[in-house]
Design an enzyme around this catalytic site. Structure first.
Site, PDB file in Angstrom:
ATOM      1  N   ARG A 237       0.847  -1.186   0.000  1.00 24.04           N
ATOM      2  CA  ARG A 237       0.000   0.000   0.000  1.00 24.04           C
ATOM      3  C   ARG A 237       0.886   1.241   0.000  1.00 24.04           C
ATOM      4  NH1 ARG A 237      -3.462  -2.744  -1.560  1.00 24.04           N
ATOM      5  NH2 ARG A 237      -5.613  -3.008  -0.796  1.00 24.04           N
TER       6      ARG A 237
ATOM      7  N   GLU B 105      -3.912   7.342  -5.523  1.00 22.93           N
ATOM      8  CA  GLU B 105      -4.040   6.595  -6.779  1.00 22.93           C
ATOM      9  C   GLU B 105      -5.308   7.015  -7.515  1.00 22.93           C
ATOM     10  OE1 GLU B 105      -3.724   2.393  -6.057  1.00 22.93           O
ATOM     11  OE2 GLU B 105      -1.745   2.577  -5.106  1.00 22.93           O
TER      12      GLU B 105
ATOM     13  N   HIS C 179      -0.433  -0.215 -10.011  1.00 22.32           N
ATOM     14  CA  HIS C 179      -1.180  -1.075  -9.078  1.00 22.32           C
ATOM     15  C   HIS C 179      -1.757  -2.291  -9.814  1.00 22.32           C
ATOM     16  CE1 HIS C 179      -3.487  -0.970  -5.000  1.00 22.32           C
ATOM     17  NE2 HIS C 179      -3.118  -2.205  -5.333  1.00 22.32           N
TER      18      HIS C 179
END
Length: 315
Positions: free
Chosen positions: A228, A257, A276
């Site tokens: 994360r 993000e 991601h």
């Protein structure tokens, strides 16, 4: 059964995701915002990305029975869900293979200079101008922060590359063998050639890796984060990369993000970035095993059973 999937998906991704759900289930895939609020009142299951499942949202979701997440659940108020009689479950371990492979791909790409060499060849530059330094993985010390399903997979892969593995974890007792060495956080970050992060984001791990940590790391060290973004202080990381306090970074996750187009991380030559996607091996926003798990867990709820990988207990 109405399933609400919240996140940013392409039309192709939406079509592919819906294929994994039974035809008689109503599956709605929407981005965060007003359209999501239109559907939240009627859904029995929510699969949330890029939103907080908090008390305000739960007050609207009158029929909600299950909040189903991927590996991470830092965006879920579990206590509030429990008070509302709503199950919370993640898909722990389902994406371990995919993420661990991504970590190894990042290591190899960095030390073998794959992004640079690819650009060099495609730009048709005279090979007499080729200038780079590389390195083998054999003999390097990998420091794994967190030793869950993903961390253990990474350790297994490192064994095959004849690397040395150090592990630090918040758990009191973790079973290891002679190959994996347990150590303290401070010792791990000070001696590791590669530091890779595999802990959840919570109050103990938020901003865990900051300027003080970077100053303790080797100036030849590589940081890898596929966990994360909030675990690493991004501003401090950029400063450490610019000042060469560490050698480089490979990042799949970010504090905000999607990563801002203006982020300085995009301009640094000693950084490899992916959007991601470490846990999505089957295409854009898609992991077959994850959605198979989701469907199975939702079926448990339909049958009046407890979900697998539950994060709370509902009476």
């Amino acid at each position: 059964m109405k399933i609400l999937v919240v996140g940013y998906f392409t039309q192709i991704s939406k079509t592919n995701i819906k294929k994994y759900f039974p035809d008689d289930w109503a599956v709605v895939i929407v981005p965060p915002g007003k359209e999501m609020l239109h559907h939240i009142e009627e859904c029995q299951v929510i699969i949330p990305e890029h939103i907080k499942v908090d008390r305000d949202l739960l007050s609207i979701a009158k029929k909600l029975k299950l909040v189903q997440t991927g590996a991470g659940y830092d965006n879920i108020d579990i206590d509030a869900c429990t008070q509302h009689g709503i199950w919370v479950a993640n898909a722990a371990g389902v994406n371990a293979q995919a993420v661990a492979e991504h970590v190894m791909a990042m290591m190899l790409s960095y030390y073998k200079n794959i992004p640079y060499l690819d650009r060099f060849m495609k730009n048709r530059i005279d090979e007499k101008q080729l200038d780079y330094t590389g390195s083998e993985l054999k003999g390097k010390t990998v420091g794994i922060i967190g030793f869950g399903a993903i961390g253990k997979k990474v350790a297994d892969f490192c064994r095959a590359f004849d690397m040395k593995v150090l592990v630090t974890t918040g758990h009191a007792v973790v079973k290891t063998d002679n190959f994996v060495k347990m150590t303290t956080f401070d010792h791990l970050i000070s001696v590791s050639d590669i530091v890779t992060v595999h802990v959840p984001l919570n109050s103990q791990t938020r901003q865990l890796i900051d300027r003080k940590v970077f100053k303790k790391m080797k100036n030849t060290a590589l940081l890898i984060n596929t966990a994360r973004g909030g675990i690493v202080n991004e501003k401090d990381l950029i400063a450490a990369l610019k000042d060469r306090e560490i050698s480089g970074a490979c990042l799949d996750v970010f504090e905000s993000e999607p990563l801002s187009i203006c982020s300085e991380l995009r301009d640094l030559s000693n950084v490899i970035l992916t959007p991601h996607t470490a846990g999505m091996p089957d295409g854009v926003k898609l992991h077959r095993k994850r959605y198979e798990f989701f469907v199975s867990n939702i079926q448990h709820i339909i049958n009046g059973e407890e979900p697998e990988s539950k994060l709370n207990q509902v009476v």
